[in-house]
Design an enzyme around this catalytic site. Sequence first.
Site, PDB file in Angstrom:
ATOM      1  N   ARG A  26     -12.444  29.563  26.970  1.00 52.31           N
ATOM      2  CA  ARG A  26     -11.662  30.418  27.855  1.00 52.31           C
ATOM      3  C   ARG A  26     -11.984  31.885  27.537  1.00 52.31           C
ATOM      4  O   ARG A  26     -12.600  32.195  26.520  1.00 52.31           O
ATOM      5  CB  ARG A  26     -10.173  30.129  27.679  1.00 52.31           C
ATOM      6  CG  ARG A  26      -9.767  28.753  28.175  1.00 52.31           C
ATOM      7  CD  ARG A  26      -8.372  28.371  27.695  1.00 52.31           C
ATOM      8  NE  ARG A  26      -7.366  29.314  28.166  1.00 52.31           N
ATOM      9  CZ  ARG A  26      -6.118  29.375  27.685  1.00 52.31           C
ATOM     10  NH1 ARG A  26      -5.740  28.564  26.705  1.00 52.31           N
ATOM     11  NH2 ARG A  26      -5.260  30.246  28.170  1.00 52.31           N
ATOM     12  N   SER A  28      -9.874  34.547  27.010  1.00 55.33           N
ATOM     13  CA  SER A  28      -8.936  35.388  26.263  1.00 55.33           C
ATOM     14  C   SER A  28      -9.497  35.769  24.897  1.00 55.33           C
ATOM     15  O   SER A  28     -10.392  35.107  24.354  1.00 55.33           O
ATOM     16  CB  SER A  28      -7.603  34.662  26.080  1.00 55.33           C
ATOM     17  OG  SER A  28      -7.735  33.603  25.152  1.00 55.33           O
ATOM     18  N   THR A 146       9.655  33.114  26.509  1.00 57.65           N
ATOM     19  CA  THR A 146       8.843  31.937  26.215  1.00 57.65           C
ATOM     20  C   THR A 146       8.709  31.116  27.485  1.00 57.65           C
ATOM     21  O   THR A 146       9.633  31.065  28.297  1.00 57.65           O
ATOM     22  CB  THR A 146       9.442  31.069  25.092  1.00 57.65           C
ATOM     23  OG1 THR A 146       8.628  29.897  24.921  1.00 57.65           O
ATOM     24  CG2 THR A 146      10.862  30.641  25.405  1.00 57.65           C
ATOM     25  N   SER A 148       7.705  27.873  27.162  1.00 56.77           N
ATOM     26  CA  SER A 148       7.668  26.509  26.633  1.00 56.77           C
ATOM     27  C   SER A 148       9.022  25.819  26.788  1.00 56.77           C
ATOM     28  O   SER A 148      10.024  26.279  26.231  1.00 56.77           O
ATOM     29  CB  SER A 148       7.272  26.547  25.153  1.00 56.77           C
ATOM     30  OG  SER A 148       7.559  25.322  24.517  1.00 56.77           O
ATOM     31  N   ARG A 151      10.301  24.863  23.281  1.00 58.16           N
ATOM     32  CA  ARG A 151      10.974  25.911  22.511  1.00 58.16           C
ATOM     33  C   ARG A 151      12.361  26.206  23.078  1.00 58.16           C
ATOM     34  O   ARG A 151      13.330  26.348  22.330  1.00 58.16           O
ATOM     35  CB  ARG A 151      10.117  27.182  22.511  1.00 58.16           C
ATOM     36  CG  ARG A 151       8.847  27.058  21.678  1.00 58.16           C
ATOM     37  CD  ARG A 151       7.905  28.229  21.897  1.00 58.16           C
ATOM     38  NE  ARG A 151       6.714  28.131  21.056  1.00 58.16           N
ATOM     39  CZ  ARG A 151       5.528  28.620  21.388  1.00 58.16           C
ATOM     40  NH1 ARG A 151       5.362  29.232  22.557  1.00 58.16           N
ATOM     41  NH2 ARG A 151       4.496  28.501  20.577  1.00 58.16           N
ATOM     42  N   GLY A 169       0.786  34.515  30.113  1.00 56.05           N
ATOM     43  CA  GLY A 169      -0.386  35.332  29.847  1.00 56.05           C
ATOM     44  C   GLY A 169      -0.949  35.058  28.472  1.00 56.05           C
ATOM     45  O   GLY A 169      -0.360  34.333  27.668  1.00 56.05           O
ATOM     46  N   ASN A 170      -2.125  35.619  28.197  1.00 62.39           N
ATOM     47  CA  ASN A 170      -2.684  35.475  26.861  1.00 62.39           C
ATOM     48  C   ASN A 170      -1.857  36.303  25.879  1.00 62.39           C
ATOM     49  O   ASN A 170      -0.918  36.998  26.265  1.00 62.39           O
ATOM     50  CB  ASN A 170      -4.169  35.869  26.843  1.00 62.39           C
ATOM     51  CG  ASN A 170      -4.399  37.301  27.300  1.00 62.39           C
ATOM     52  OD1 ASN A 170      -3.677  38.220  26.903  1.00 62.39           O
ATOM     53  ND2 ASN A 170      -5.410  37.507  28.135  1.00 62.39           N
ATOM     54  N   THR A 173      -1.509  40.002  26.719  1.00 65.83           N
ATOM     55  CA  THR A 173      -0.673  40.254  27.889  1.00 65.83           C
ATOM     56  C   THR A 173       0.803  40.077  27.562  1.00 65.83           C
ATOM     57  O   THR A 173       1.652  40.881  27.977  1.00 65.83           O
ATOM     58  CB  THR A 173      -1.069  39.304  29.037  1.00 65.83           C
ATOM     59  OG1 THR A 173      -2.444  39.508  29.356  1.00 65.83           O
ATOM     60  CG2 THR A 173      -0.220  39.558  30.268  1.00 65.83           C
ATOM     61  N   ARG A 174       1.107  39.034  26.806  1.00 57.93           N
ATOM     62  CA  ARG A 174       2.515  38.789  26.465  1.00 57.93           C
ATOM     63  C   ARG A 174       3.079  39.910  25.589  1.00 57.93           C
ATOM     64  O   ARG A 174       4.231  40.325  25.765  1.00 57.93           O
ATOM     65  CB  ARG A 174       2.657  37.434  25.770  1.00 57.93           C
ATOM     66  CG  ARG A 174       2.709  36.265  26.737  1.00 57.93           C
ATOM     67  CD  ARG A 174       2.863  34.942  26.020  1.00 57.93           C
ATOM     68  NE  ARG A 174       1.591  34.461  25.506  1.00 57.93           N
ATOM     69  CZ  ARG A 174       1.462  33.391  24.722  1.00 57.93           C
ATOM     70  NH1 ARG A 174       2.538  32.720  24.337  1.00 57.93           N
ATOM     71  NH2 ARG A 174       0.275  33.005  24.314  1.00 57.93           N
TER      72      ARG A 174
END
Length: 440
Positions: A26, A28, A146, A148, A151, A169-170, A173-174
């Site tokens: 990928r 990122s 998050t 997820s 989580r 985002g990667n 980005t996050r």
Amino acid sequence: SSKVSLQSEPNMLYHPQRQKYIVGTRRSQLALVQTESVIENLKKFYPNTEYDVVKIKTIGDKNLLDPLANIGDKGLFTKELEIELEKKSIDFVVHSLKDVPSTSLPPNMIIGAILDRADPRDAVVIAPWRTEKSLNELPDGSVIGTSSTRRIAQLKLAYSKFHYKNIRGNMNTRYEKLSDKTLGYDAMIVAVAGLQRLHWTHLISEIIEPDIVLYAIGQGALGIECRHDDNDTIKMLSVLNHFPSVIRCIAERSFLRRIGGGCSVPNAVQTQYDGKELIIDGILLNLDGTKFVKDRIIYSDITLPRRKLQINRSVSIKRDNSPVTGNDGKYSTAERVEIAKRRLNLKRKHANEDFDDEEVNNNNNNDDGGNKLSIIQTKSNATTTLYNQYLHVCCLNIDETLLKNAEHCGVKLAMKLNQKGASNILQEIKQSLPLLWSNM
């Protein structure tokens, strides 16, 4: 029985047949760092071999707005890479193993190696404009970023006072989103391993222990995918297999495959392995964490072969799959097990699976194609050797007794959760996330 060495013993005599290999990844920064680390490790064994990197954008990279569970998780971060593998434009792909489905890979793909696993736990990263240093210090109503479901469901059990908001985002980005005060995030939850690989550990405010949040299946591990008939690449990659990481990840992937639902369903694990004893904890929750089933399996010595049920090998099967019996028309317990096993094998002529009596009964009653053991011994011919696979993982140089027992350990845990009502929770999630199920 003596303990198994915790270090891989690669075959230093193998010489790659190609001068150059093409590696897919990928785009990122984290994916590129992970790929470069794999290449660096390979060059320690094959210093004269070249590796070129090809960057590929996946569906999961293109859609950064919707929560992962709403997109559907089958091949979300792997499909485009696998298309290039199929076309033979690349030779292998470096994945975060947690992104690789446990239930299915394309039929001609395998995981050729699992590397030494990094810390699988989750980390809290507090927004840089806040002064707090942990979740406990954050005020009621704080917004935790998050995407997820795993989580969120577990955190709601311990921190119901927070709001949870999608953050996609990667890693770069996050963190940019977290740092932008106008977006309203007070903290985000990410994998410790990702921060370690990016050398961003200074951002970690707190590490969440597994007694609060169990981690994702395969989290922290790198898996390398390749074509199942590419013997040269498989042998070359096998030097990277890390025994304890392989054992733990096979147990985890076995649990996920048997419990069902995929990686966007709130299921989670913790595994511990010391070369002899394997322990796996697992949990399955509904989306808001109000219902869950949880249990543990302890396998005291996975180096020992499991005892087999002694069965009557003389029982025969007619063409219509009905058994041939004695004059009284009755079957012994051993004969019934043998009949069930042979009927199952007739449905899977390509497979050579190793069941105990409990697994035969369970599979015979739940033969839905999605929750089966995956020990598959593929055929050989004069030019190509296809190797045994455990949850799509090819494990050269690792004792198959360990692999079978690790897989069995995950299956047993899933069976225990099913006995506690896991299927009811999955049905509830299915009704809430129909798109997820339609993509599985």
